[in-house]
Scaffold this active site. Structure first.
Site, PDB file in Angstrom:
ATOM      1  N   HIS A  38       4.198   4.117   0.885  1.00 24.08           N
ATOM      2  CA  HIS A  38       3.036   4.525   0.082  1.00 24.08           C
ATOM      3  C   HIS A  38       3.320   5.789  -0.731  1.00 24.08           C
ATOM      4  O   HIS A  38       2.414   6.547  -1.054  1.00 24.08           O
ATOM      5  CB  HIS A  38       1.780   4.689   0.952  1.00 24.08           C
ATOM      6  CG  HIS A  38       1.281   3.368   1.465  1.00 24.08           C
ATOM      7  ND1 HIS A  38       0.450   2.541   0.736  1.00 24.08           N
ATOM      8  CD2 HIS A  38       1.549   2.710   2.620  1.00 24.08           C
ATOM      9  CE1 HIS A  38       0.212   1.444   1.428  1.00 24.08           C
ATOM     10  NE2 HIS A  38       0.874   1.518   2.576  1.00 24.08           N
ATOM     11  N   THR A  39       4.576   5.996  -1.022  1.00 26.84           N
ATOM     12  CA  THR A  39       4.958   7.126  -1.871  1.00 26.84           C
ATOM     13  C   THR A  39       5.262   6.657  -3.291  1.00 26.84           C
ATOM     14  O   THR A  39       5.221   7.453  -4.222  1.00 26.84           O
ATOM     15  CB  THR A  39       6.216   7.818  -1.303  1.00 26.84           C
ATOM     16  OG1 THR A  39       7.139   6.800  -0.914  1.00 26.84           O
ATOM     17  CG2 THR A  39       5.887   8.684  -0.096  1.00 26.84           C
ATOM     18  N   ASP A  40       5.558   5.363  -3.471  1.00 24.20           N
ATOM     19  CA  ASP A  40       6.026   4.929  -4.805  1.00 24.20           C
ATOM     20  C   ASP A  40       4.948   5.102  -5.875  1.00 24.20           C
ATOM     21  O   ASP A  40       5.228   5.611  -6.958  1.00 24.20           O
ATOM     22  CB  ASP A  40       6.601   3.497  -4.791  1.00 24.20           C
ATOM     23  CG  ASP A  40       5.652   2.397  -4.382  1.00 24.20           C
ATOM     24  OD1 ASP A  40       4.541   2.688  -3.888  1.00 24.20           O
ATOM     25  OD2 ASP A  40       6.024   1.204  -4.549  1.00 24.20           O
ATOM     26  N   GLY A  81       5.240  -8.378   4.637  1.00 31.08           N
ATOM     27  CA  GLY A  81       5.623  -7.031   4.194  1.00 31.08           C
ATOM     28  C   GLY A  81       7.094  -6.934   3.838  1.00 31.08           C
ATOM     29  O   GLY A  81       7.666  -5.849   3.833  1.00 31.08           O
ATOM     30  N   TYR A 134      -5.257  -1.556   0.304  1.00 31.13           N
ATOM     31  CA  TYR A 134      -4.187  -0.936  -0.494  1.00 31.13           C
ATOM     32  C   TYR A 134      -4.758  -0.214  -1.716  1.00 31.13           C
ATOM     33  O   TYR A 134      -4.442   0.957  -1.969  1.00 31.13           O
ATOM     34  CB  TYR A 134      -3.212  -2.025  -0.925  1.00 31.13           C
ATOM     35  CG  TYR A 134      -1.975  -1.525  -1.637  1.00 31.13           C
ATOM     36  CD1 TYR A 134      -0.838  -1.159  -0.921  1.00 31.13           C
ATOM     37  CD2 TYR A 134      -1.931  -1.426  -3.015  1.00 31.13           C
ATOM     38  CE1 TYR A 134       0.301  -0.719  -1.566  1.00 31.13           C
ATOM     39  CE2 TYR A 134      -0.798  -0.986  -3.665  1.00 31.13           C
ATOM     40  CZ  TYR A 134       0.314  -0.634  -2.935  1.00 31.13           C
ATOM     41  OH  TYR A 134       1.453  -0.194  -3.587  1.00 31.13           O
ATOM     42  N   GLY A 164       3.650 -12.820   3.439  1.00 28.46           N
ATOM     43  CA  GLY A 164       2.612 -12.028   4.096  1.00 28.46           C
ATOM     44  C   GLY A 164       3.163 -11.164   5.219  1.00 28.46           C
ATOM     45  O   GLY A 164       2.432 -10.747   6.110  1.00 28.46           O
ATOM     46  N   ASP A 169       9.217  -2.499  -4.658  1.00 28.85           N
ATOM     47  CA  ASP A 169       9.674  -3.821  -4.217  1.00 28.85           C
ATOM     48  C   ASP A 169      10.476  -4.538  -5.305  1.00 28.85           C
ATOM     49  O   ASP A 169      11.534  -5.112  -5.052  1.00 28.85           O
ATOM     50  CB  ASP A 169       8.471  -4.694  -3.809  1.00 28.85           C
ATOM     51  CG  ASP A 169       7.600  -4.015  -2.773  1.00 28.85           C
ATOM     52  OD1 ASP A 169       8.060  -3.032  -2.163  1.00 28.85           O
ATOM     53  OD2 ASP A 169       6.457  -4.461  -2.575  1.00 28.85           O
ATOM     54  N   GLU A 227       2.806  -8.515 -11.391  1.00 33.25           N
ATOM     55  CA  GLU A 227       2.058  -8.376 -10.133  1.00 33.25           C
ATOM     56  C   GLU A 227       0.767  -7.584 -10.371  1.00 33.25           C
ATOM     57  O   GLU A 227      -0.311  -7.956  -9.906  1.00 33.25           O
ATOM     58  CB  GLU A 227       2.949  -7.664  -9.097  1.00 33.25           C
ATOM     59  CG  GLU A 227       2.301  -7.432  -7.751  1.00 33.25           C
ATOM     60  CD  GLU A 227       2.396  -8.612  -6.791  1.00 33.25           C
ATOM     61  OE1 GLU A 227       3.398  -9.346  -6.833  1.00 33.25           O
ATOM     62  OE2 GLU A 227       1.459  -8.789  -5.997  1.00 33.25           O
ATOM     63  N   SER A 257       6.755 -11.791  -2.735  1.00 31.07           N
ATOM     64  CA  SER A 257       6.254 -11.978  -4.106  1.00 31.07           C
ATOM     65  C   SER A 257       7.126 -11.239  -5.107  1.00 31.07           C
ATOM     66  O   SER A 257       7.411 -11.762  -6.193  1.00 31.07           O
ATOM     67  CB  SER A 257       4.779 -11.594  -4.226  1.00 31.07           C
ATOM     68  OG  SER A 257       4.575 -10.276  -3.826  1.00 31.07           O
TER      69      SER A 257
HETATM   70  C1  GLA Z   1       3.737  -2.629  -0.916  1.00 30.08           C
HETATM   71  C2  GLA Z   1       3.775  -2.334  -2.399  1.00 30.08           C
HETATM   72  C3  GLA Z   1       4.806  -1.236  -2.701  1.00 30.08           C
HETATM   73  C4  GLA Z   1       4.589  -0.017  -1.818  1.00 30.08           C
HETATM   74  C5  GLA Z   1       4.445  -0.435  -0.350  1.00 30.08           C
HETATM   75  C6  GLA Z   1       4.073   0.712   0.531  1.00 30.08           C
HETATM   76  O1  GLA Z   1       4.955  -3.180  -0.505  1.00 30.08           O
HETATM   77  O2  GLA Z   1       4.110  -3.498  -3.126  1.00 30.08           O
HETATM   78  O3  GLA Z   1       4.752  -0.899  -4.065  1.00 30.08           O
HETATM   79  O4  GLA Z   1       3.495   0.720  -2.245  1.00 30.08           O
HETATM   80  O5  GLA Z   1       3.473  -1.446  -0.182  1.00 30.08           O
HETATM   81  O6  GLA Z   1       5.112   1.629   0.584  1.00 30.08           O
END
Ligand code: GLA
Length: 400
Positions: free
Chosen positions: A40-42, A129, A229, A127, A177, A165, A133
């Site tokens: 959750h830093t991106d 993580g 999210y 689904g 991702d 996306e 996708s």
């Molecule tokens: C998902 C999102 C990414 C990132 C992660 C959390 O994978 O697609 O962009 O934010 O959650 O790090």
């Protein structure tokens, strides 16, 4: 694993031939990913440290004259037909929307496409993580790049796939991702600065030290669109605004504040916002330290930082869940594990662990069975290799 990939490529080419009557001109591969640290830093313009894994989306295809696309999904055993002049979501075949969305994004960016025939087959669990996708979107863009000679650089493939996306699928994900799927490097994790998109491949050297990246799928499926999210993103933006007012300087994102300054100001923030910001600010620091520790061969510290990241995701960012916490606790308590954490967006999905290879055989009986008994869910274990990002693959003739 390479042999396994080659046989999947062969099978896909054979399927293409059965479906469309000739061999495909291209087969492309785009991998899923595991994020080692930096969650959750991106979308806060911070740092991430993912690796591309040996689970991927494959597309076999051939360009055709005209504007019609015919695409067959091996997983769903369904054919979808559409025109490049009418790209909208197909509620009857949701699996095709990532393809339609990526093609629409490419066309909107001014690239000229023509029709094509394709067969898809993916083995990134959905689904979970692990970015199935993103792998799909990057595979479509990589296929179009090759088939229509678009000459798009991998970094732009990642940005276009992310745009698909964000805008077509409607998930406000960051760049991690798609970036790692397009630019991953074998045996390495990629330190990505999500503001400048500068990146550095860091050799993990895990196997030389008898270590492996072990991913466990909790069996709890997560959905980013339906999850919290997007609300976490809003809370981070709110935090940036408030911290900017408190520090009397312009902050573009939580990237612009360090832990010392944040600690001085956090008491003036609403409690929930303070927790969200504390996770992001401290996680950026952990990523940088994790990379330094890996470069200096200190895998013990690397593992501790993974554990600390999990606590922060669980308590401050609140994106874990009961099952993942149990899985991470059991995994961390297993003597062969150096560190373990939730990986990806959260609310289910997978845990990633750095583990001694000698402990993998008993991991299932000693750890996973406890998890399954306590939750009533079945868990999958994947021992992963870090691989290269998306590529056009060589078709090796059958019988060779
Ligand atoms: C998902 C999102 C990414 C990132 C992660 C959390 O994978 O697609 O962009 O934010 O959650 O790090």
């Amino acid at each position: 694993m390479i042999a396994d990939l080659q046989s999947r490529i062969q099978q896909l080419s054979t399927r293409f031939k059965e479906q469309f009557g000739s061999s495909p001109v291209y087969v492309v591969r785009a991998p899923g990913r595991v994020n080692l640290i930096g969650e959750h830093t991106d979308y806060n313009e911070g740092f991430v440290f993912p690796a591309a894994i040996d689970r991927e989306m494959l597309i076999a295809g051939t360009a055709c004259v005209g504007r019609e696309v015919e695409v067959f999904s091996e997983e769903y055993k369904t054919l979808d037909r559409f025109s490049l002049d009418d790209l909208h979501k197909n509620p009857a075949n949701p699996w095709v929307n990532y393809m339609r969305g990526t093609l629409s994004t490419l066309q909107n960016a001014g690239f000229h496409l023509s029709g094509f025939q394709a067969v898809l087959c993916g083995n990134v669990p959905q689904g979970a993580g692990l970015s199935s996708s993103a792998a799909y979107e990057v595979a479509v863009a990589t296929f179009a790049n090759a088939a229509f000679d678009l000459r798009i650089e991998p970094k732009d493939i990642a940005l276009l796939a992310q745009k698909a996306e964000n805008e077509f699928i409607g998930v406000q994900c960051g760049i991690m991702d798609q970036f790692i799927s397009a630019l991953g490097q074998a045996d390495s994790a990629l330190l990505i600065d999500c503001r400048s998109l500068e990146h550095k491949a860091v050799k993990t050297n895990f196997s030389k030290q008898g270590l492996s990246i072990v991913i466990t799928n909790s069996g709890v499926s997560r959905g980013l669109v339906d999850s919290e999210y997007n609300s976490r993103r809003r809370e981070c933006d709110q935090g940036t605004k408030l911290l900017g007012q408190l520090s009397r300087r312009k902050l573009n994102s939580l990237r612009d504040i360090d832990l010392d300054e944040f600690n001085d100001l956090q008491g003036k923030l609403p409690g929930r916002i303070a927790k969200r910001c504390r996770h992001v600010v401290s996680e950026n620091q952990r990523v940088k330290e994790a990379v330094r520790s890996l470069e200096s061969g200190d895998v013990t510290r690397f593992g501790q930082l993974m554990n600390e990241s999990h606590v922060s995701l669980r308590d401050d960012f609140e994106v874990s869940c009961r099952e993942i916490d149990l899985l991470v606790d059991l995994t961390q308590a297993y003597p062969h594990v150096l560190g373990a954490r939730l990986t990806g967006g959260g609310f289910g999905g997978c845990a990633v662990a750095l583990m001694r290879e000698s402990g993998i055989a008993d991991f299932r009986t000693r750890v996973i069975s406890q998890y399954e008994t306590q939750t009533g869910r079945s868990a999958q274990v994947y021992v992963c290799q870090a691989v290269d990002g998306a590529k056009v693959e060589q078709l090796i003739p059958l019988g060779f």
